[in-house]
Design a protein around this motif. Structure first.
Motif, PDB file in Angstrom:
ATOM      1  N   TRP A 181     -51.634  64.616 -21.094  1.00 22.62           N
ATOM      2  CA  TRP A 181     -51.144  64.853 -22.459  1.00 22.62           C
ATOM      3  C   TRP A 181     -50.308  66.123 -22.564  1.00 22.62           C
ATOM      4  O   TRP A 181     -50.722  67.191 -22.102  1.00 22.62           O
ATOM      5  CB  TRP A 181     -52.325  65.030 -23.411  1.00 22.62           C
ATOM      6  CG  TRP A 181     -53.169  63.841 -23.685  1.00 22.62           C
ATOM      7  CD1 TRP A 181     -54.304  63.480 -23.015  1.00 22.62           C
ATOM      8  CD2 TRP A 181     -52.995  62.874 -24.730  1.00 22.62           C
ATOM      9  NE1 TRP A 181     -54.844  62.349 -23.578  1.00 22.62           N
ATOM     10  CE2 TRP A 181     -54.060  61.955 -24.639  1.00 22.62           C
ATOM     11  CE3 TRP A 181     -52.035  62.693 -25.748  1.00 22.62           C
ATOM     12  CZ2 TRP A 181     -54.206  60.875 -25.508  1.00 22.62           C
ATOM     13  CZ3 TRP A 181     -52.181  61.628 -26.610  1.00 22.62           C
ATOM     14  CH2 TRP A 181     -53.250  60.736 -26.494  1.00 22.62           C
ATOM     15  N   ASP A 182     -49.194  65.993 -23.269  1.00 22.64           N
ATOM     16  CA  ASP A 182     -48.486  67.153 -23.803  1.00 22.64           C
ATOM     17  C   ASP A 182     -49.290  67.657 -25.022  1.00 22.64           C
ATOM     18  O   ASP A 182     -50.097  66.905 -25.580  1.00 22.64           O
ATOM     19  CB  ASP A 182     -47.078  66.712 -24.218  1.00 22.64           C
ATOM     20  CG  ASP A 182     -46.375  67.757 -25.054  1.00 22.64           C
ATOM     21  OD1 ASP A 182     -46.205  68.880 -24.551  1.00 22.64           O
ATOM     22  OD2 ASP A 182     -46.012  67.459 -26.207  1.00 22.64           O
ATOM     23  N   ILE A 183     -49.088  68.881 -25.431  1.00 19.35           N
ATOM     24  CA  ILE A 183     -49.851  69.408 -26.579  1.00 19.35           C
ATOM     25  C   ILE A 183     -49.021  69.398 -27.870  1.00 19.35           C
ATOM     26  O   ILE A 183     -49.296  68.622 -28.796  1.00 19.35           O
ATOM     27  CB  ILE A 183     -50.370  70.841 -26.281  1.00 19.35           C
ATOM     28  CG1 ILE A 183     -51.382  70.793 -25.125  1.00 19.35           C
ATOM     29  CG2 ILE A 183     -51.017  71.447 -27.541  1.00 19.35           C
ATOM     30  CD1 ILE A 183     -51.962  72.145 -24.737  1.00 19.35           C
ATOM     31  N   ASP A 184     -47.981  70.235 -27.936  1.00 20.41           N
ATOM     32  CA  ASP A 184     -47.266  70.424 -29.216  1.00 20.41           C
ATOM     33  C   ASP A 184     -46.409  69.206 -29.568  1.00 20.41           C
ATOM     34  O   ASP A 184     -45.572  68.778 -28.777  1.00 20.41           O
ATOM     35  CB  ASP A 184     -46.370  71.664 -29.124  1.00 20.41           C
ATOM     36  CG  ASP A 184     -47.188  72.928 -28.897  1.00 20.41           C
ATOM     37  OD1 ASP A 184     -47.898  73.337 -29.826  1.00 20.41           O
ATOM     38  OD2 ASP A 184     -47.137  73.489 -27.783  1.00 20.41           O
ATOM     39  N   GLY A 185     -46.639  68.664 -30.735  1.00 17.03           N
ATOM     40  CA  GLY A 185     -45.883  67.495 -31.176  1.00 17.03           C
ATOM     41  C   GLY A 185     -46.481  66.188 -30.695  1.00 17.03           C
ATOM     42  O   GLY A 185     -46.009  65.111 -31.055  1.00 17.03           O
ATOM     43  N   THR A 186     -47.532  66.281 -29.852  1.00 16.12           N
ATOM     44  CA  THR A 186     -48.163  65.077 -29.293  1.00 16.12           C
ATOM     45  C   THR A 186     -49.636  65.002 -29.704  1.00 16.12           C
ATOM     46  O   THR A 186     -50.054  64.043 -30.336  1.00 16.12           O
ATOM     47  CB  THR A 186     -48.015  65.062 -27.753  1.00 16.12           C
ATOM     48  OG1 THR A 186     -46.635  65.158 -27.421  1.00 16.12           O
ATOM     49  CG2 THR A 186     -48.598  63.784 -27.181  1.00 16.12           C
ATOM     50  N   LEU A 187     -50.423  66.035 -29.316  1.00 14.72           N
ATOM     51  CA  LEU A 187     -51.828  66.094 -29.746  1.00 14.72           C
ATOM     52  C   LEU A 187     -51.933  66.734 -31.130  1.00 14.72           C
ATOM     53  O   LEU A 187     -52.719  66.294 -31.972  1.00 14.72           O
ATOM     54  CB  LEU A 187     -52.650  66.924 -28.762  1.00 14.72           C
ATOM     55  CG  LEU A 187     -52.901  66.344 -27.363  1.00 14.72           C
ATOM     56  CD1 LEU A 187     -53.537  67.404 -26.468  1.00 14.72           C
ATOM     57  CD2 LEU A 187     -53.790  65.107 -27.427  1.00 14.72           C
ATOM     58  N   GLY A 241     -45.970  62.252 -24.251  1.00 12.39           N
ATOM     59  CA  GLY A 241     -45.288  63.434 -24.769  1.00 12.39           C
ATOM     60  C   GLY A 241     -44.245  63.094 -25.821  1.00 12.39           C
ATOM     61  O   GLY A 241     -43.942  61.926 -26.054  1.00 12.39           O
ATOM     62  N   ASP A 242     -43.703  64.130 -26.441  1.00 11.23           N
ATOM     63  CA  ASP A 242     -42.835  63.922 -27.612  1.00 11.23           C
ATOM     64  C   ASP A 242     -41.380  64.346 -27.379  1.00 11.23           C
ATOM     65  O   ASP A 242     -40.604  64.345 -28.333  1.00 11.23           O
ATOM     66  CB  ASP A 242     -43.382  64.706 -28.811  1.00 11.23           C
ATOM     67  CG  ASP A 242     -43.247  66.208 -28.610  1.00 11.23           C
ATOM     68  OD1 ASP A 242     -43.750  66.716 -27.599  1.00 11.23           O
ATOM     69  OD2 ASP A 242     -42.605  66.861 -29.453  1.00 11.23           O
ATOM     70  N   THR A 243     -41.015  64.753 -26.152  1.00  9.53           N
ATOM     71  CA  THR A 243     -39.638  65.224 -25.952  1.00  9.53           C
ATOM     72  C   THR A 243     -39.000  64.553 -24.734  1.00  9.53           C
ATOM     73  O   THR A 243     -39.710  64.048 -23.855  1.00  9.53           O
ATOM     74  CB  THR A 243     -39.581  66.762 -25.716  1.00  9.53           C
ATOM     75  OG1 THR A 243     -40.035  67.036 -24.380  1.00  9.53           O
ATOM     76  CG2 THR A 243     -40.411  67.532 -26.721  1.00  9.53           C
ATOM     77  N   PRO A 244     -37.664  64.583 -24.661  1.00 13.07           N
ATOM     78  CA  PRO A 244     -36.983  64.084 -23.453  1.00 13.07           C
ATOM     79  C   PRO A 244     -37.484  64.773 -22.182  1.00 13.07           C
ATOM     80  O   PRO A 244     -37.551  64.154 -21.118  1.00 13.07           O
ATOM     81  CB  PRO A 244     -35.510  64.412 -23.727  1.00 13.07           C
ATOM     82  CG  PRO A 244     -35.391  64.363 -25.225  1.00 13.07           C
ATOM     83  CD  PRO A 244     -36.687  64.938 -25.722  1.00 13.07           C
ATOM     84  N   HIS A 245     -37.872  66.069 -22.274  1.00 14.47           N
ATOM     85  CA  HIS A 245     -38.402  66.781 -21.093  1.00 14.47           C
ATOM     86  C   HIS A 245     -39.689  66.129 -20.572  1.00 14.47           C
ATOM     87  O   HIS A 245     -39.942  66.138 -19.374  1.00 14.47           O
ATOM     88  CB  HIS A 245     -38.706  68.244 -21.431  1.00 14.47           C
ATOM     89  CG  HIS A 245     -37.491  69.076 -21.697  1.00 14.47           C
ATOM     90  ND1 HIS A 245     -36.509  69.287 -20.764  1.00 14.47           N
ATOM     91  CD2 HIS A 245     -37.097  69.756 -22.795  1.00 14.47           C
ATOM     92  CE1 HIS A 245     -35.562  70.054 -21.276  1.00 14.47           C
ATOM     93  NE2 HIS A 245     -35.899  70.354 -22.517  1.00 14.47           N
ATOM     94  N   ASP A 246     -40.494  65.596 -21.504  1.00 15.23           N
ATOM     95  CA  ASP A 246     -41.738  64.935 -21.075  1.00 15.23           C
ATOM     96  C   ASP A 246     -41.416  63.676 -20.266  1.00 15.23           C
ATOM     97  O   ASP A 246     -42.080  63.377 -19.276  1.00 15.23           O
ATOM     98  CB  ASP A 246     -42.594  64.562 -22.293  1.00 15.23           C
ATOM     99  CG  ASP A 246     -43.075  65.773 -23.061  1.00 15.23           C
ATOM    100  OD1 ASP A 246     -44.236  66.167 -22.891  1.00 15.23           O
ATOM    101  OD2 ASP A 246     -42.271  66.344 -23.835  1.00 15.23           O
ATOM    102  N   VAL A 247     -40.396  62.947 -20.714  1.00  9.91           N
ATOM    103  CA  VAL A 247     -39.996  61.725 -20.004  1.00  9.91           C
ATOM    104  C   VAL A 247     -39.484  62.089 -18.607  1.00  9.91           C
ATOM    105  O   VAL A 247     -39.910  61.518 -17.600  1.00  9.91           O
ATOM    106  CB  VAL A 247     -38.907  60.954 -20.792  1.00  9.91           C
ATOM    107  CG1 VAL A 247     -38.515  59.678 -20.043  1.00  9.91           C
ATOM    108  CG2 VAL A 247     -39.389  60.625 -22.206  1.00  9.91           C
TER     109      VAL A 247
END
Ligand SMILES: [Mg+2]
Length: 226
Positions: A6-12, A172-178
């Motif tokens: 899991w990503d944290i900010d914007g996701t959890l 995650g919630d950003t292109p960086h997560d992808v």
């Protein structure tokens, strides 16, 4: 064994801007900065990269000492900022993380740009910290792909064996997560509860993109978790 990172900010959670407020407050208190230069992006990036760019943007030398001073001041400011910023846990999260935590066939960890102590402070604020096992954090790496590799190493050392990449999911919630999920050969579920609209996440070719995670049964089905 399915692995969920899991990503944290914007996701959890959404911190209500607490992270940025704490960082800016740290710049003021530690370096006497009056006018904050707002040009440094935060979304999906690692804290070590944000700290470096903030020092550069305010004409401060990026010495190890300055980096450490800014990070420590940020960590001091963070708990108070979380209390006053009025953040929230995002839809579906309590049910999903409890469910995965209880499931012996799921190993749940973190893949975040937050430094470890910042991640812990944020998740303890929302009473979520205890649900997560191994993780990758933004203490050392400026590149999120390296954080993904760190998370994978932590998972494999926890398991005592190589993880099956086909069974790893990054959320995650950003292109960086992808991008960082792909860097370790993982699947990725992108969620538009952060700053990035659904069309932008779809353009990054995530395996699945959802508006939010409120339909927890659908999330579990997509991840192949019964
Ligand atoms: Mg995020």
């Amino acid at each position: 064994m399915t692995i969920v990172l899991w990503d944290i900010d914007g996701t959890l959670i959404r911190s209500g801007g607490a992270g940025k407020i704490a960082m800016e407050s740290a710049l003021r208190s530690t370096f006497g900065i009056r006018e904050i230069n707002d040009s440094v992006p935060y979304s999906g990036r690692t804290d070590v990269a944000i700290v470096r760019d903030l020092l550069l943007a305010h004409d401060l030398p990026t010495t190890d000492e300055n980096r450490m001073l800014l990070r420590e001041a940020y960590l001091q400011e963070l708990p108070g900022c979380l209390k006053s910023a009025g953040g929230e846990i995002l839809p579906g999260i309590p049910s999903l993380v409890e469910n995965f935590h209880r499931n012996d066939n799921v190993l749940q960890g973190l893949l975040t740009g937050n430094v470890l102590r910042g991640a812990r402070t944020k998740l303890e604020h929302f009473a979520l910290w205890d649900f997560f096992g191994p993780g990758g954090f933004g203490d050392r790496q400026t590149d999120r792909n390296e954080v993904a590799r760190e998370a994978l190493e932590a998972v494999e050392s926890h398991l005592g064996r190589e993880a099956n990449r086909a069974k790893i999911w990054v959320i995650g919630d950003t292109p960086h997560d992808v991008t960082c999920a792909r860097a370790i050969g993982a699947n990725v579920l992108a969620v538009a509860t952060g700053w990035h609209p659904i069309a932008e996440l779809e353009a990054c070719r995530a395996d699945h993109v959802l508006h939010d995670l409120s339909d927890t049964e659908r999330v579990r089905t997509l991840l192949g978790i019964g």
